[in-house]
Design an enzyme around this catalytic site. Structure first.
Site, mmCIF file in Angstrom:
data_model
loop_
_atom_site.group_PDB
_atom_site.id
_atom_site.type_symbol
_atom_site.label_atom_id
_atom_site.label_comp_id
_atom_site.label_asym_id
_atom_site.label_seq_id
_atom_site.Cartn_x
_atom_site.Cartn_y
_atom_site.Cartn_z
ATOM 1 N N GLU A 92 0.832 -1.227 0.000
ATOM 2 C CA GLU A 92 0.000 0.000 0.000
ATOM 3 C C GLU A 92 0.860 1.270 0.000
ATOM 4 O O GLU A 92 0.572 2.253 0.682
ATOM 5 C CB GLU A 92 -1.041 -0.040 1.124
ATOM 6 C CG GLU A 92 -2.026 -1.171 0.860
ATOM 7 C CD GLU A 92 -3.422 -0.980 1.372
ATOM 8 O OE1 GLU A 92 -3.824 0.153 1.646
ATOM 9 O OE2 GLU A 92 -4.121 -1.996 1.478
HETATM 10 N N1 CAA Z 1 -5.449 12.091 -3.730
HETATM 11 C C1 CAA Z 1 -5.903 12.571 -4.915
HETATM 12 N N2 CAA Z 1 -5.090 12.773 -5.970
HETATM 13 C C2 CAA Z 1 -3.787 12.466 -5.832
HETATM 14 C C3 CAA Z 1 -3.248 11.970 -4.627
HETATM 15 C C4 CAA Z 1 -4.135 11.793 -3.549
HETATM 16 N N3 CAA Z 1 -3.707 11.313 -2.376
HETATM 17 N N4 CAA Z 1 -1.924 11.759 -4.798
HETATM 18 C C5 CAA Z 1 -1.630 12.120 -6.050
HETATM 19 N N5 CAA Z 1 -2.753 12.558 -6.677
HETATM 20 C C6 CAA Z 1 -2.887 13.058 -8.034
HETATM 21 C C7 CAA Z 1 -2.048 14.320 -8.224
HETATM 22 O O1 CAA Z 1 -2.749 15.463 -7.802
HETATM 23 C C8 CAA Z 1 -1.814 14.284 -9.710
HETATM 24 O O2 CAA Z 1 -2.953 14.747 -10.385
HETATM 25 P P1 CAA Z 1 -2.853 15.977 -11.464
HETATM 26 O O3 CAA Z 1 -1.851 15.551 -12.487
HETATM 27 O O4 CAA Z 1 -4.249 16.105 -11.975
HETATM 28 O O5 CAA Z 1 -2.385 17.168 -10.678
HETATM 29 C C9 CAA Z 1 -1.734 12.787 -10.020
HETATM 30 O O6 CAA Z 1 -2.361 12.117 -8.947
HETATM 31 C C10 CAA Z 1 -0.315 12.294 -10.168
HETATM 32 O O7 CAA Z 1 0.359 12.622 -8.974
HETATM 33 P P2 CAA Z 1 1.917 12.962 -8.981
HETATM 34 O O8 CAA Z 1 2.199 13.979 -10.020
HETATM 35 O O9 CAA Z 1 2.294 13.265 -7.570
HETATM 36 O O10 CAA Z 1 2.483 11.549 -9.499
HETATM 37 P P3 CAA Z 1 3.853 10.848 -9.197
HETATM 38 O O11 CAA Z 1 3.996 9.795 -10.225
HETATM 39 O O12 CAA Z 1 4.965 11.833 -9.050
HETATM 40 O O13 CAA Z 1 3.639 10.197 -7.757
HETATM 41 C C11 CAA Z 1 2.726 8.625 -6.190
HETATM 42 C C12 CAA Z 1 2.486 9.527 -7.385
HETATM 43 C C13 CAA Z 1 2.242 9.338 -4.933
HETATM 44 C C14 CAA Z 1 4.169 8.208 -6.015
HETATM 45 C C15 CAA Z 1 1.854 7.399 -6.521
HETATM 46 O O14 CAA Z 1 2.288 6.803 -7.726
HETATM 47 C C16 CAA Z 1 1.805 6.351 -5.438
HETATM 48 O O15 CAA Z 1 1.112 6.516 -4.434
HETATM 49 N N6 CAA Z 1 2.510 5.215 -5.648
HETATM 50 C C17 CAA Z 1 2.412 4.068 -4.748
HETATM 51 C C18 CAA Z 1 1.330 3.151 -5.223
HETATM 52 C C19 CAA Z 1 0.825 2.270 -4.130
HETATM 53 O O16 CAA Z 1 0.577 2.686 -3.020
HETATM 54 N N7 CAA Z 1 0.623 0.994 -4.476
HETATM 55 C C20 CAA Z 1 0.047 0.083 -3.551
HETATM 56 C C21 CAA Z 1 -0.617 -0.996 -4.298
HETATM 57 S S1 CAA Z 1 -2.116 -1.510 -3.618
HETATM 58 C C22 CAA Z 1 -1.744 -2.668 -2.427
HETATM 59 O O17 CAA Z 1 -0.639 -2.838 -1.994
HETATM 60 C C23 CAA Z 1 -2.962 -3.346 -1.976
HETATM 61 C C24 CAA Z 1 -2.795 -4.677 -1.419
HETATM 62 O O18 CAA Z 1 -3.087 -5.653 -2.068
HETATM 63 C C25 CAA Z 1 -2.439 -4.809 0.020
#
Ligand code: CAA
Length: 380
Positions: free
Chosen positions: A363
């Site tokens: 996550e």
């Molecule tokens: N809420 C709403 N929107 C969000 C957000 C949030 N918390 N976080 C980011 N966004 C939006 C941003 O506003 C942006 O939108 P716009 O382009 O319209 O402005 C868009 O998402 C992209 O965001 P970034 O530009 O910040 O993108 P990035 O690539 O630099 O980084 C990241 C994004 C935060 C690293 C994201 O990719 C991330 O969270 N990665 C981790 C993924 C993850 O948690 N995976 C877990 C898998 S599920 C799992 O494990 C379940 C299981 O089975 C147990």
């Protein structure tokens, strides 16, 4: 500032504790060793209302708040965090997302059986080459008019083999990058879906983790969640809440290890006295308790913010990171306190240590949580 719990929250905490200490404990070692899915326990937890805890009763959920969810998750995960993660994915990734962003028809058809716990759900974001870098989705959902054609592979899917309802993130308009991603509700028995082998994990071995392959899977248009292109935002917002569940799970692992360490150090003797009387052990216990309490405060705070509909994205990232690092540290110390006994299975602490490791990874790895926290801190 009021740190007290309501009567209802205490009752929920007690119900979870009773079930975990009376039932889950009985076969946890065998389930861990043989990687047996806890089907009977999930059924019983559903009857307690723990599979759709926060869902509005009008959609057959328990109508509980997020603080209650944290309390229950902690108690369950003290004993078996594999059951904890199954519960967490169903509650905070699948049910929450559907309730918050689904249409009435979607809630009627998909949310209700999930909230009753008759069915379980899975959240399919991660891919072989898109884990932390979640915007780089390679799975495609081609728009074919009245349906989407889904192709691609998802990895590390909790509940992947047992869930009947998948929430799948896939790219529809590649040129729009993450703004072209959609989230689709996909029934697992749709033709073209292949569930890969059960992953043999280091810890949480009885939770069900698989890869899932999609080959020309037809998904009706009405199964898209939200507007066209809302899928990535949906995933991010849902994960914000999911991280509260993982923080609570990590908290449970740490608290479980501490409870076992306190008991053991009051029984085990060395150099003529119980080892708890040696400062080397007593000080370890004090540090463990202090860090656990700090993790609990961060976790409850993020739940409290969510319950009040205040922004909680950064709070849940901090809670998830701190609680999982605490779980790793506390369980390592617990193994040390138990000495040789800590390294063998029947004393549980080595299992808790293996389980703790995963909470630092899924996550969103803790490095991802630092991205979330630092970007917030540094933004103009
Ligand atoms: N809420 C709403 N929107 C969000 C957000 C949030 N918390 N976080 C980011 N966004 C939006 C941003 O506003 C942006 O939108 P716009 O382009 O319209 O402005 C868009 O998402 C992209 O965001 P970034 O530009 O910040 O993108 P990035 O690539 O630099 O980084 C990241 C994004 C935060 C690293 C994201 O990719 C991330 O969270 N990665 C981790 C993924 C993850 O948690 N995976 C877990 C898998 S599920 C799992 O494990 C379940 C299981 O089975 C147990």
């Amino acid at each position: 500032m009021d740190f007290s719990l309501t009567e209802e929250q205490i009752m929920i905490q007690q119900a979870a504790r009773d079930y975990a200490q009376r039932e889950l404990i009985r076969d946890v070692l065998e389930r861990d060793e043989k990687a047996i899915y806890p089907a009977e326990h999930i059924k019983n937890l559903a009857e307690l209302g723990f599979m759709g805890m926060m869902v509005d009763p009008k959609y057959d959920g328990g109508g509980m708040d997020t603080v209650s969810y944290v309390l229950a998750m902690e108690e369950i995960s003290k004993v078996d965090s594999a059951v904890g993660v199954i519960m967490s994915v169903n509650n905070s990734l699948v049910c929450w997302g559907l309730e918050e962003y689904g249409t009435e028809e979607q809630k009627e058809k998909y949310l209700k059986p999930l909230a009753r716990g008759e069915k379980t759900g899975a959240f399919l974001l991660s891919e072989p080459e898109a884990g932390s870098d979640a915007t780089m989705q390679r799975t495609t959902a081609e728009d074919k008019g009245d349906y989407y054609l889904l192709n691609g592979t998802k990895n590390w899917i909790t509940n992947g083999g047992t869930a009947s309802t998948y929430l799948v993130m896939a790219q529809t308009h590649r040129e729009k990058r993450h703004h072209g991603i959609n989230t689709l509700i996909v029934e697992r028995d749709t033709p073209g879906i292949t569930v890969g082998k059960h992953e043999e994990k280091m810890g949480m071995r009885s939770s069900d983790t698989h890869s899932v392959m999609f080959t020309d899977v037809k998904v009706p248009k009405e199964n898209r969640i939200g507007e066209d292109g809302f899928g990535f935002k949906f995933a991010m917002r849902t994960l914000d809440g999911g991280r509260i569940g993982i923080a609570a799970q990590a908290l449970g692992i740490a608290a479980g290890a501490l409870e076992r360490s306190v008991k053991y150090s009051k029984e085990r003797k060395a150099f003529g006295t119980e080892i708890a009387n040696h400062q080397a052990i007593a000080f370890k216990l004090a540090d463990m308790e202090t860090r656990i309490d700090a993790a609990r405060l961060l976790t409850l705070k993020s739940a409290w913010l969510k319950d009040r509909e205040q922004p909680f994205s950064v709070a849940s990232a901090m809670a998830k990171m701190y609680a999982s690092d605490t779980a790793m540290w506390v369980t390592t110390e617990a193994v040390q306190i138990f000495g040789g006994y800590g390294y063998v299975r029947e004393y549980h602490v080595e299992r808790l240590m293996r389980e703790a490791k995963l909470t630092q990874i899924y996550e969103g790895t803790n490095e991802i949580q630092k991205i979330v926290i630092s970007r917030h801190l540094l933004r103009d």
